[in-house]
Scaffold this motif. Structure first.
Motif, PDB file in Angstrom:
ATOM      1  N   ARG A   1       2.014   5.194  -5.535  1.00 15.25           N
ATOM      2  CA  ARG A   1       2.950   6.291  -5.735  1.00 15.25           C
ATOM      3  C   ARG A   1       2.706   7.329  -4.656  1.00 15.25           C
ATOM      4  O   ARG A   1       1.554   7.603  -4.312  1.00 15.25           O
ATOM      5  CB  ARG A   1       2.785   6.903  -7.131  1.00 15.25           C
ATOM      6  N   ILE A   2       3.785   7.908  -4.134  1.00 18.83           N
ATOM      7  CA  ILE A   2       3.636   8.800  -2.984  1.00 18.83           C
ATOM      8  C   ILE A   2       4.262  10.178  -3.168  1.00 18.83           C
ATOM      9  O   ILE A   2       3.895  11.114  -2.472  1.00 18.83           O
ATOM     10  CB  ILE A   2       4.197   8.145  -1.702  1.00 18.83           C
ATOM     11  N   MET A   3       5.197  10.349  -4.106  1.00 20.93           N
ATOM     12  CA  MET A   3       5.808  11.659  -4.318  1.00 20.93           C
ATOM     13  C   MET A   3       5.019  12.408  -5.389  1.00 20.93           C
ATOM     14  O   MET A   3       5.444  12.506  -6.543  1.00 20.93           O
ATOM     15  CB  MET A   3       7.275  11.508  -4.723  1.00 20.93           C
ATOM     16  N   THR A   4       3.851  12.898  -5.010  1.00 19.94           N
ATOM     17  CA  THR A   4       2.890  13.378  -5.990  1.00 19.94           C
ATOM     18  C   THR A   4       2.392  14.797  -5.779  1.00 19.94           C
ATOM     19  O   THR A   4       1.840  15.392  -6.704  1.00 19.94           O
ATOM     20  CB  THR A   4       1.650  12.460  -5.989  1.00 19.94           C
ATOM     21  N   CYS A   5       2.574  15.379  -4.580  1.00 19.04           N
ATOM     22  CA  CYS A   5       1.930  16.665  -4.294  1.00 19.04           C
ATOM     23  C   CYS A   5       2.629  17.371  -3.138  1.00 19.04           C
ATOM     24  O   CYS A   5       3.495  16.803  -2.471  1.00 19.04           O
ATOM     25  CB  CYS A   5       0.449  16.452  -3.969  1.00 19.04           C
ATOM     26  N   GLN A   6       2.227  18.613  -2.895  1.00 19.59           N
ATOM     27  CA  GLN A   6       2.853  19.439  -1.862  1.00 19.59           C
ATOM     28  C   GLN A   6       2.716  18.818  -0.477  1.00 19.59           C
ATOM     29  O   GLN A   6       3.675  18.801   0.305  1.00 19.59           O
ATOM     30  CB  GLN A   6       2.224  20.841  -1.885  1.00 19.59           C
ATOM     31  N   GLU A   7       1.546  18.311  -0.166  1.00 19.50           N
ATOM     32  CA  GLU A   7       1.322  17.698   1.141  1.00 19.50           C
ATOM     33  C   GLU A   7       2.265  16.525   1.374  1.00 19.50           C
ATOM     34  O   GLU A   7       2.822  16.352   2.464  1.00 19.50           O
ATOM     35  CB  GLU A   7      -0.129  17.236   1.251  1.00 19.50           C
TER      36      GLU A   7
ATOM     37  N   THR B   1       0.836  -1.193   0.000  1.00 22.64           N
ATOM     38  CA  THR B   1       0.000   0.000   0.000  1.00 22.64           C
ATOM     39  C   THR B   1       0.878   1.252   0.000  1.00 22.64           C
ATOM     40  O   THR B   1       2.100   1.176   0.155  1.00 22.64           O
ATOM     41  CB  THR B   1      -0.893   0.031   1.244  1.00 22.64           C
ATOM     42  N   GLU B   2       0.238   2.407  -0.147  1.00 25.17           N
ATOM     43  CA  GLU B   2       0.987   3.661  -0.062  1.00 25.17           C
ATOM     44  C   GLU B   2       1.652   3.805   1.306  1.00 25.17           C
ATOM     45  O   GLU B   2       2.794   4.270   1.398  1.00 25.17           O
ATOM     46  CB  GLU B   2       0.063   4.849  -0.337  1.00 25.17           C
ATOM     47  N   GLU B   3       0.942   3.411   2.366  1.00 24.80           N
ATOM     48  CA  GLU B   3       1.536   3.511   3.703  1.00 24.80           C
ATOM     49  C   GLU B   3       2.735   2.581   3.851  1.00 24.80           C
ATOM     50  O   GLU B   3       3.719   2.926   4.511  1.00 24.80           O
ATOM     51  CB  GLU B   3       0.485   3.214   4.771  1.00 24.80           C
ATOM     52  N   ASP B   4       2.664   1.412   3.234  1.00 22.73           N
ATOM     53  CA  ASP B   4       3.825   0.518   3.241  1.00 22.73           C
ATOM     54  C   ASP B   4       5.020   1.192   2.562  1.00 22.73           C
ATOM     55  O   ASP B   4       6.162   1.109   3.043  1.00 22.73           O
ATOM     56  CB  ASP B   4       3.504  -0.784   2.503  1.00 22.73           C
ATOM     57  N   LEU B   5       4.738   1.856   1.439  1.00 20.24           N
ATOM     58  CA  LEU B   5       5.810   2.523   0.702  1.00 20.24           C
ATOM     59  C   LEU B   5       6.406   3.655   1.528  1.00 20.24           C
ATOM     60  O   LEU B   5       7.632   3.856   1.546  1.00 20.24           O
ATOM     61  CB  LEU B   5       5.263   3.047  -0.629  1.00 20.24           C
TER      62      LEU B   5
END
Length: 367
Positions: free
Chosen positions: A218-224, A176-180
């Motif tokens: 994918r996790i490197m996607t936005c300002q937050e 999952t994203e949290e795993d990543l």
């Protein structure tokens, strides 16, 4: 702002160091040992070879793009520790030859995704193109066949990475994203202290495009999410490669706001433009603001106002004037891009000087 230019090596690039040296204001090359598989230690003698090649033309090699992260690290497998140790050794070797910034990414399987490497534009040039509906419906193996079949090895699509594609997709089924996020944190906690010791900035690249592809997280996607990244390990050595083109493919991303918030944590900037369509497609254009959907003028102004002293490079260019080159990485359009970026920078610098002069004049007249 220190201008640099990506170069793939003497035997792997249509652009020569002699040509790069002739682009005004260009100080160094952005390079990598592309023949080494992710997870291997970069030998000191190989790094020295690149430095000697660049030295002949007065170019530095202070920026590396990229030291690829092995999939076992992203997956959080027990074997990741050995690959992390190899990564630390590579950081140490790069530091010995004067490297200051390492650009890397944490995208599962694919570094970037496009559906057409030579999509025609209205002016007769061609560019990298992303057709959203095609990606949504396409079997990833079709895309692999198309891109891996290119005449040159494409970074992020190396043969050794793609030969086990089925196994990789199976491995990511339950990630999952949290795993990543957890696996990225583990990686950073190990390597950032080494980077600090050697005065190297690690600069993560955004996901390209900045949304899930083929069901992969994918996790490197936005300002937050970049805000969250910087708190995983709060260190000046934990930074961002801010790519205006990757992030700009999503119209919800406000690049200028990101620069203003993260200015002191951006050691490396990729500046390029994309034209976004209502259906989610996008195509890469010239760097000129009016030619795309990304506010390149505002982006350069934000860097200037924040006193940016990091490295910057023009990113993917069009293929113009019948140039035969690596997709996105010809000489002509990227050189034009550099001159456009310097033109903006020089204009903002002149404005700043005029404002200072006016302030000084007013102060003197008051006295």
């Amino acid at each position: 702002m220190k201008m640099v230019f990506r170069w793939y090596g003497e035997n792997n690039d249509t652009v020569s160091l002699d040509q790069i040296k002739q682009i005004p204001g260009t100080e160094g090359i952005v390079w990598a040992l592309h023949d080494l598989a992710a997870g291997e230690v970069w030998p000191l003698e190989r790094i020295q070879e690149v430095k000697e090649q660049a030295d002949q033309y007065g170019l530095h090699i202070e920026v590396v793009e990229s030291v690829n992260v092995h999939e076992d690290i992203k997956l959080g497998l027990p074997s990741r520790d050995q690959y992390i140790e190899n990564y630390k050794k590579t950081i140490e070797n790069l530091a010995q030859i004067g490297v200051k910034v390492i650009c890397y990414n944490f995208m599962p399987v694919f570094d970037w995704t496009r559906t057409d490497l030579y999509k025609p534009l209205e002016d007769g040039s061609t560019a990298l193109f992303y057709e959203k509906s095609k990606v949504d419906q396409m079997d990833p193996y079709e895309l692999v066949e198309k891109i891996a079949g290119s005449d040159v090895t494409m970074p992020g699509w190396e043969p050794e990475r793609l030969k086990n594609l089925s196994a990789l997709f199976d491995a990511y089924k339950h990630v999952t994203e949290e795993d990543l996020w957890d696996n990225l944190k583990y990686f950073l906690e190990q390597i950032i202290p080494v980077a600090e010791i050697h005065d190297i900035k690690m600069a993560i690249h955004p996901d390209d495009p900045p949304w899930p592809v083929f069901g992969l997280p994918r996790i490197m996607t936005c300002q937050e999410n970049f805000r969250r990244l910087l708190t995983l390990v709060d260190s000046p050595s934990n930074g961002i490669t801010l790519c205006s083109g990757s992030l700009g493919a999503n119209p919800d991303n406000h690049i200028v706001n990101m620069i203003n918030e993260f200015a002191d944590r951006i050691p490396f900037a990729h500046i390029r433009n994309v034209r976004i369509y209502e259906n989610g497609d996008f195509i890469e254009t010239s760097h000129r603001t009016q030619d795309g959907s990304v506010d390149i003028t505002g982006i350069v102004e934000a860097y200037h106002q924040n006193g940016f002293t990091g490295y910057a490079r023009p990113d993917h260019g069009r293929h113009i004037w019948n140039e035969e080159c690596r997709p996105g990485y010809g000489l002509y359009d990227r050189a034009l891009g550099i001159m456009y970026l310097w033109g903006l920078w020089d204009a903002f610098e002149r404005r700043k000087q005029n404002e200072l002069a006016q302030t000084t004049t007013k102060s003197v007249s008051t006295i």
